[in-house]
Design a protein around this motif. Structure first.
Motif, PDB file in Angstrom:
ATOM      1  N   LEU A 135       9.603   6.955   5.699  1.00 49.95           N
ATOM      2  CA  LEU A 135       8.735   5.784   5.473  1.00 49.95           C
ATOM      3  C   LEU A 135       9.543   4.510   5.307  1.00 49.95           C
ATOM      4  O   LEU A 135       9.018   3.413   5.505  1.00 49.95           O
ATOM      5  CB  LEU A 135       7.872   6.009   4.236  1.00 49.95           C
ATOM      6  CG  LEU A 135       6.738   7.027   4.377  1.00 49.95           C
ATOM      7  CD1 LEU A 135       5.986   7.165   3.070  1.00 49.95           C
ATOM      8  CD2 LEU A 135       5.760   6.593   5.470  1.00 49.95           C
ATOM      9  N   THR A 187       2.185   5.891  -2.577  1.00 47.28           N
ATOM     10  CA  THR A 187       2.606   7.063  -1.806  1.00 47.28           C
ATOM     11  C   THR A 187       4.080   7.372  -2.040  1.00 47.28           C
ATOM     12  O   THR A 187       4.471   8.511  -2.321  1.00 47.28           O
ATOM     13  CB  THR A 187       2.354   6.797  -0.314  1.00 47.28           C
ATOM     14  OG1 THR A 187       0.970   6.472  -0.137  1.00 47.28           O
ATOM     15  CG2 THR A 187       2.701   8.028   0.498  1.00 47.28           C
ATOM     16  N   GLU A 244      10.880  12.454   3.277  1.00 43.69           N
ATOM     17  CA  GLU A 244       9.705  11.672   3.654  1.00 43.69           C
ATOM     18  C   GLU A 244       9.864  10.202   3.239  1.00 43.69           C
ATOM     19  O   GLU A 244       9.403   9.305   3.929  1.00 43.69           O
ATOM     20  CB  GLU A 244       8.476  12.277   2.975  1.00 43.69           C
ATOM     21  CG  GLU A 244       7.137  11.691   3.450  1.00 43.69           C
ATOM     22  CD  GLU A 244       6.883  11.953   4.924  1.00 43.69           C
ATOM     23  OE1 GLU A 244       6.110  11.233   5.540  1.00 43.69           O
ATOM     24  OE2 GLU A 244       7.494  12.924   5.462  1.00 43.69           O
ATOM     25  N   GLN A 258       4.740   8.669  -5.517  1.00 43.11           N
ATOM     26  CA  GLN A 258       4.396  10.076  -5.632  1.00 43.11           C
ATOM     27  C   GLN A 258       5.468  10.953  -4.991  1.00 43.11           C
ATOM     28  O   GLN A 258       5.845  12.000  -5.532  1.00 43.11           O
ATOM     29  CB  GLN A 258       3.028  10.306  -4.951  1.00 43.11           C
ATOM     30  CG  GLN A 258       2.511  11.739  -5.048  1.00 43.11           C
ATOM     31  CD  GLN A 258       2.183  12.122  -6.489  1.00 43.11           C
ATOM     32  OE1 GLN A 258       1.854  11.255  -7.290  1.00 43.11           O
ATOM     33  NE2 GLN A 258       2.311  13.388  -6.816  1.00 43.11           N
ATOM     34  N   MET A 259       5.965  10.518  -3.821  1.00 46.30           N
ATOM     35  CA  MET A 259       7.047  11.277  -3.170  1.00 46.30           C
ATOM     36  C   MET A 259       8.294  11.301  -4.031  1.00 46.30           C
ATOM     37  O   MET A 259       9.006  12.310  -4.104  1.00 46.30           O
ATOM     38  CB  MET A 259       7.367  10.643  -1.812  1.00 46.30           C
ATOM     39  CG  MET A 259       6.234  10.759  -0.804  1.00 46.30           C
ATOM     40  SD  MET A 259       6.664   9.934   0.752  1.00 46.30           S
ATOM     41  CE  MET A 259       5.170  10.218   1.692  1.00 46.30           C
ATOM     42  N   SER A 284       0.817  -1.215   0.000  1.00 58.03           N
ATOM     43  CA  SER A 284       0.000   0.000   0.000  1.00 58.03           C
ATOM     44  C   SER A 284       0.848   1.260   0.000  1.00 58.03           C
ATOM     45  O   SER A 284       0.372   2.334  -0.329  1.00 58.03           O
ATOM     46  CB  SER A 284      -0.921  -0.019   1.226  1.00 58.03           C
ATOM     47  OG  SER A 284      -0.167   0.085   2.423  1.00 58.03           O
ATOM     48  N   TYR A 285       2.136   1.123   0.405  1.00 58.92           N
ATOM     49  CA  TYR A 285       3.026   2.278   0.402  1.00 58.92           C
ATOM     50  C   TYR A 285       3.554   2.602  -0.990  1.00 58.92           C
ATOM     51  O   TYR A 285       4.186   3.637  -1.186  1.00 58.92           O
ATOM     52  CB  TYR A 285       4.204   2.036   1.351  1.00 58.92           C
ATOM     53  CG  TYR A 285       3.835   2.161   2.817  1.00 58.92           C
ATOM     54  CD1 TYR A 285       3.647   3.413   3.419  1.00 58.92           C
ATOM     55  CD2 TYR A 285       3.647   1.025   3.609  1.00 58.92           C
ATOM     56  CE1 TYR A 285       3.318   3.506   4.764  1.00 58.92           C
ATOM     57  CE2 TYR A 285       3.311   1.126   4.948  1.00 58.92           C
ATOM     58  CZ  TYR A 285       3.144   2.377   5.529  1.00 58.92           C
ATOM     59  OH  TYR A 285       2.818   2.474   6.829  1.00 58.92           O
TER      60      TYR A 285
END
Length: 1003
Positions: free
Chosen positions: A143, A127, A139, A130-131, A123-124
């Motif tokens: 993570l 994200t 960030e 996008q980062m 699920s990461y």
């Protein structure tokens, strides 16, 4: 015979009952063990398959993590695509595995946890992607701690599942080994039971037959001696019981007659004739008793043969031994002359195999036939014995040709399910009458053979199963070896990681460390305390405090997401820059362990230092000349300056601009060399002129005198003249800069055996020992007070090393602090080839050169291939004899062309007659612009045509055409020849080339 049956029938019945019971026990035990072995094998295969599936799932998951991390590191879409593909594959395999194990509540809960943790990690992906696109590296690093923990958790869960399957396989293997040991023990039990049954049968026969016979023999002997004997009455009314009653009756009669004889003794004379008659009757009875005894003796011998036959029905390891021994014993026991065993094929019901034969002429080897007829077919269909008589012929009549007829006895053979599997053919020569008793005995013995044959087949099947089990054990050993190899491979992978890994438990005891840790922390061993590691770090760390306490707090859970950076001084004095962070993992024993990860940041620190040095040097070296140029240009623009000062200012601007241009050129040259884009034009040349010219240019600069020492003979090397010139400029420039106050610089060329060595020696500052291993690094300059006022970027020696190594040479130095330095460039010597009586190919296209070479080698000519005109001219000048033929490409790499070689060849008296084939056209398109790696070559004729032309030119001798050129334009060829110093006196145009006779110097 009474209702209970005769003696022979009772013996046969009890024998059959004993062996049937024994056979049923053997079959039941064998079937039971076979079922257990089959179940264990199926379970082993199932768990091995599950283990392989789990390992494949683990590999897909790790591949997903690796590809996604590679995408984050290198920002390449192919890594992201591979990560998504591996993720989908992992999900599919995990769902299939989960569906298959839905019946297990424990496994379902564990797999549900594995699905949740893996999906949480997946699920990461959006994200973090996008980062990554937004460039939010901070960030992403935050993570990464969470995702790394999830990755380790999922890997731990996978290892637990694999370990569980591996344990199941181990338990099943132990159970299989235990069962195998029992299988080895079972034959001993069967042998013991067989011996017991044989002993019981012998005891039964002894009580039933042998003991009564002995009693009757003793009674007859006493009766013959005139005694009165009375035998015990036998319960069973059989043949022996009847015989005993007869003996008792005879004894009673003899007793009665003896009494009558005593009473009538006084009347003997009167009754002499009656007494003789009675004596004759007694003799007849004695004869009858002797016949009975002979029959009993024959029966005893037959029983011994039967006993011997029964002993040979068991205990054989191979079928051939069993058949040979048991069937010969059967022939002896049944008094037959020949035997043949025929068995129906298991694959085809119509095919029958003669697997053994005794006494039959021509049946020494097993054979097979298709279909049966006559008695053989009848015995298979009716399942009962059949007897047929026949007339003999041929070899069956015997050596003496004395037999006329034979009786064939067909007996069916049945399996455990009473299905006929074949028949046994017994043959008797001479056609003796078959007694019903002998027929029944033979049937019983054949039935015994049938059961023994089935037992032997079962034994062989059991042996095959044992061999198969051994093969399975061998395969399992191979699997174990593969698992060990995989373990070793994983260990090698862990040891090859750049990060150092240390694993310890909650008490701080180290249970694992890889090679990277041992390189930095050599005293760390398995079983040591992690606190000792902390003490070692506190002792040897640079600019770090209380690492031991920090590690202890992190392990005890007092700090979350703990990470630190520190530097460590190694035993060799080198400084290692490390980053340490700790992860918590759960082991196979469900205990928590702590993984200390040491990441080596030394190269990063060195890169930062190099970047800082680069910025510092560039900012200084670029700004200094720019400041001078801008300052003097501003003066010239805004002030009135006298002409002499204006010229001086312009000279300064020109000098600083050259300095700036050289600096930028150094940057660009080094970048091209490191990226592999630097092009070299390699030609053979004499090293002496270049070294001499460069040294002369620096002679007198900054009040330095250059002392030049060169060999008298040429120093030929194969290299790039421009780059070697650049190397010598850099070395002499450095020697002048770093020898202030010492005006002498020595430049020389030394013979190094297989190499030429160019040396530049100064007598200046020298190089400190701690800086010697960094001298050829980029932007490196020795930092001390004596050198700070000396300018430079630190790129000169790095450029020298890249150039020399690319040209196949080496560069090194020798220096003493305060006494000066000597830098040496080593280049391989160029060996000049001889052109004597050879076909010379001057072509820089390797493919075309090889093709032409192969064509002329077929004609047994000596071939020499050269790639540059410079090498060809050198070889021509050093050769004692001229070549046979020259095939020259006009456009070659290097500064000289094929025309230069042809001009020199034709202007030499000894080589003027040598024919030349020009393999390149003379004209090229007007809009074509040559590039360093792109030349215009036109070769309109084939290699075969070139071979024919070349052989013709060689065979014509010295009075031949000088040059053959492809093309048809005479004016262009005449112009090209004249431009290159050659004059044509005659031209002959052929279909695809022009022959040219040249004007020589003597003409």
């Amino acid at each position: 015979m009474q209702a209970g049956g005769g003696l022979a029938r009772r013996i046969a019945r009890w024998t059959i009952i004993v062996f049937l019971i024994f056979g049923l026990i053997v079959f039941a035990v064998e079937w039971t063990f076979k079922q257990q072995v089959s179940q264990i094998t199926d379970q082993i295969n199932y768990h091995l398959d599950q283990q392989n599936r789990l390992q494949k799932m683990g590999e897909d998951y790790r591949s997903t993590v690796s590809n996604f991390r590679a995408y984050l590191a290198y920002d390449r879409e192919d890594f992201l695509t591979a990560a998504r593909t591996d993720r989908d594959q992992f999900r599919s395999e995990l769902n299939d595995y989960r569906t298959q194990l839905s019946h297990s509540t424990t496994m379902t809960e564990q797999l549900d946890g594995l699905v949740r943790q893996s999906e949480e990690y997946f699920s990461y992906f959006p994200t973090i992607q996008q980062m990554k696109q937004e460039g939010n590296q901070t960030e992403i690093e935050r993570l990464s701690q969470t995702t790394s923990a999830l990755v380790k958790t999922v890997n731990g869960e996978m290892e637990q599942l694999i370990a569980a399957e591996r344990n199941e396989v181990t338990l099943l293997m132990q159970k299989s080994q235990h069962l195998n040991s029992l299988v080895l023990f079972i034959p001993l039990v069967f042998i013991a039971l067989g011996l017991i049954a044989a002993l019981l049968l012998i005891r039964y026969l002894r009580e039933l037959i042998v003991k009564p016979v002995i009693q009757m023999e003793s009674a007859v002997r006493h009766i013959s001696q005139g005694e009165h004997v009375r035998l015990d009455h036998r319960v069973n009314e059989d043949e022996i019981g009847s015989l005993m009653d007869g003996i008792n009756h005879m004894s009673d009669q003899l007793q009665e007659r003896h009494q009558e004889l005593e009473k009538t003794l006084q009347h003997m004379a009167e009754q002499h004739d009656e007494l003789e008659a009675q004596n004759e009757e007694i003799l007849v009875q004695q004869h009858e008793q002797e016949v009975i005894l002979a029959k009993l003796t024959d029966r005893e011998r037959q029983l011994q043969l039967i006993n011997s036959y029964q002993e040979k029905l068991t205990g054989f390891t191979t079928m051939s031994e069993f058949l040979e021994s048991s069937l010969r014993a059967l022939l002896q026991a049944t008094h037959h002359d020949a035997l043949m065993l025929v068995i129906q094929s298991e694959q085809e019901a119509s095919v029958f195999h003669t697997i053994h034969a005794i006494g039959w002429p021509g049946h020494t080897e097993p054979s097979h036939r298709t279909g049966l007829f006559g008695p053989a077919l009848q015995v298979m269909e009716e399942k009962r014995p059949i007897i047929r008589s026949r007339v003999l012929s041929g070899e069956e009549r015997g050596i003496h040709l004395g037999y006329e007829r034979a009786d064939d006895h067909y007996y069916p053979l049945c399996d455990d399910h009473m299905r006929v599997i074949g028949f046994l053919l017994l043959t008797t020569y001479g056609s003796a009458a078959v007694q019903i008793h002998d027929k029944m005995l033979t049937e019983g013995l054949v039935n015994q053979f049938g059961m023994a044959y089935q037992a032997q087949l079962a034994g062989e099947e059991r042996l095959k199963q044992s061999i198969r089990l051994e093969e399975l054990n061998a395969e399992l050993e191979v699997e174990k070896l593969m698992i060990r190899q995989q373990r070793d491979t994983i260990q090698e992978i862990i040891d090859s990681l750049h990060e150092g890994l240390v694993l310890c438990d909650q008490e701080g005891t180290v249970s694992f460390s890889n090679e990277q840790v041992s390189r930095v922390l050599p005293d760390l061993r398995t079983g040591a305390s992690i606190m000792a590691l902390g003490d070692y770090l506190d002792t040897h760390s640079v600019h770090a405090e209380n690492l031991s306490a920090q590690i202890q707090q992190a392990i005890q859970g007092m700090e979350n997401d703990w990470k630190t950076q520190f530097s460590l001084r190694g035993r060799d004095g080198s400084i290692y820059y490390l980053e340490l962070y700790i992860n918590t993992i759960t082991g196979a024993d469900m205990k928590e362990y702590y993984l200390l990860v040491f990441r080596d940041r030394t190269e990063e620190e060195q890169a930062d230092q190099m970047k800082n040095e680069f910025v510092s040097i560039v900012s200084h070296e670029l700004r200094t000349p720019l400041a001078s140029i801008l300052g003097f240009v501003e003066i010239l623009l805004h002030r009135e300056v006298k002409p002499e000062k204006s010229r001086k200012y312009m000279e300064t601007i020109h000098r600083e601009a050259n300095r700036l241009s050289n600096l930028i050129s150094d940057f660009l040259d080094l970048q091209r060399m490191e990226s592999g884009k630097q092009n070299y034009t390699r030609v053979p040349f004499d090293l002496r002129p270049i070294v001499h010219d460069v040294a002369r240019q620096w002679d007198g600069k900054q009040e330095h005198q250059i002392q030049i020492m060169l060999p008298e003979d040429p120093c030929f090397v194969d290299a790039d003249t421009d780059r070697i010139t650049q190397v010598m400029h850099n070395l002499i420039s450095n020697a002048i800069k770093y020898s202030p106050g010492q005006p002498q610089i020595d430049v020389r060329i030394v013979d190094g055996g297989t190499d030429w060595i160019a040396e530049v020696q100064d007598y200046g500052l020298g190089i400190p020992d701690e800086a010697k291993d960094k001298m050829f690094g980029k932007f490196y300059r020795v930092d001390n007070s004596d050198r700070r006022q000396i300018g430079g970027t630190g790129l000169g020696l790095a450029i020298v090393r890249e150039i020399v190594r690319d040209l196949g040479g080496d560069v090194y130095f020798d220096s003493r602090l305060g006494e000066g330095s000597t830098f040496a460039v080593r280049l391989p010597k160029f060996n000049i080839s001889q052109l004597d009586n050879k076909v010379v190919i001057i072509e820089d296209d390797d493919n075309l050169s090889g093709l032409i070479r192969a064509t002329f080698e077929e004609q047994q000519y000596d071939i020499l291939s050269l790639t540059t005109a410079e090498a060809a001219i050198l070889s021509l000048e050093q050769s004692e004899k001229p070549p046979l033929l020259c095939i020259v490409d006009i456009q070659l790499s290097g500064s000289r062309s094929g025309w230069d070689f042809i001009s020199i060849l034709k202007n030499r008296e000894e080589s003027r007659h040598v024919p030349v084939i020009v393999s390149s056209a003379l004209d090229q398109p007007g809009d074509f612009a040559e590039k360093p790696n792109e030349k215009y070559l036109q070769k309109p004729f084939t290699v075969e045509r070139m071979k024919e032309l070349g052989i013709a030119l060689i065979q014509k001798g010295t009075h031949t055409t000088d040059v053959v050129i492809a093309g048809h334009n005479e004016q262009v060829i005449q112009s090209a020849l004249k431009k290159n110093g050659l004059q044509a006196v005659h031209m002959k145009v052929n279909e695809d080339f022009i022959s040219v006779d040249l004007l020589g110097e003597e003409d």
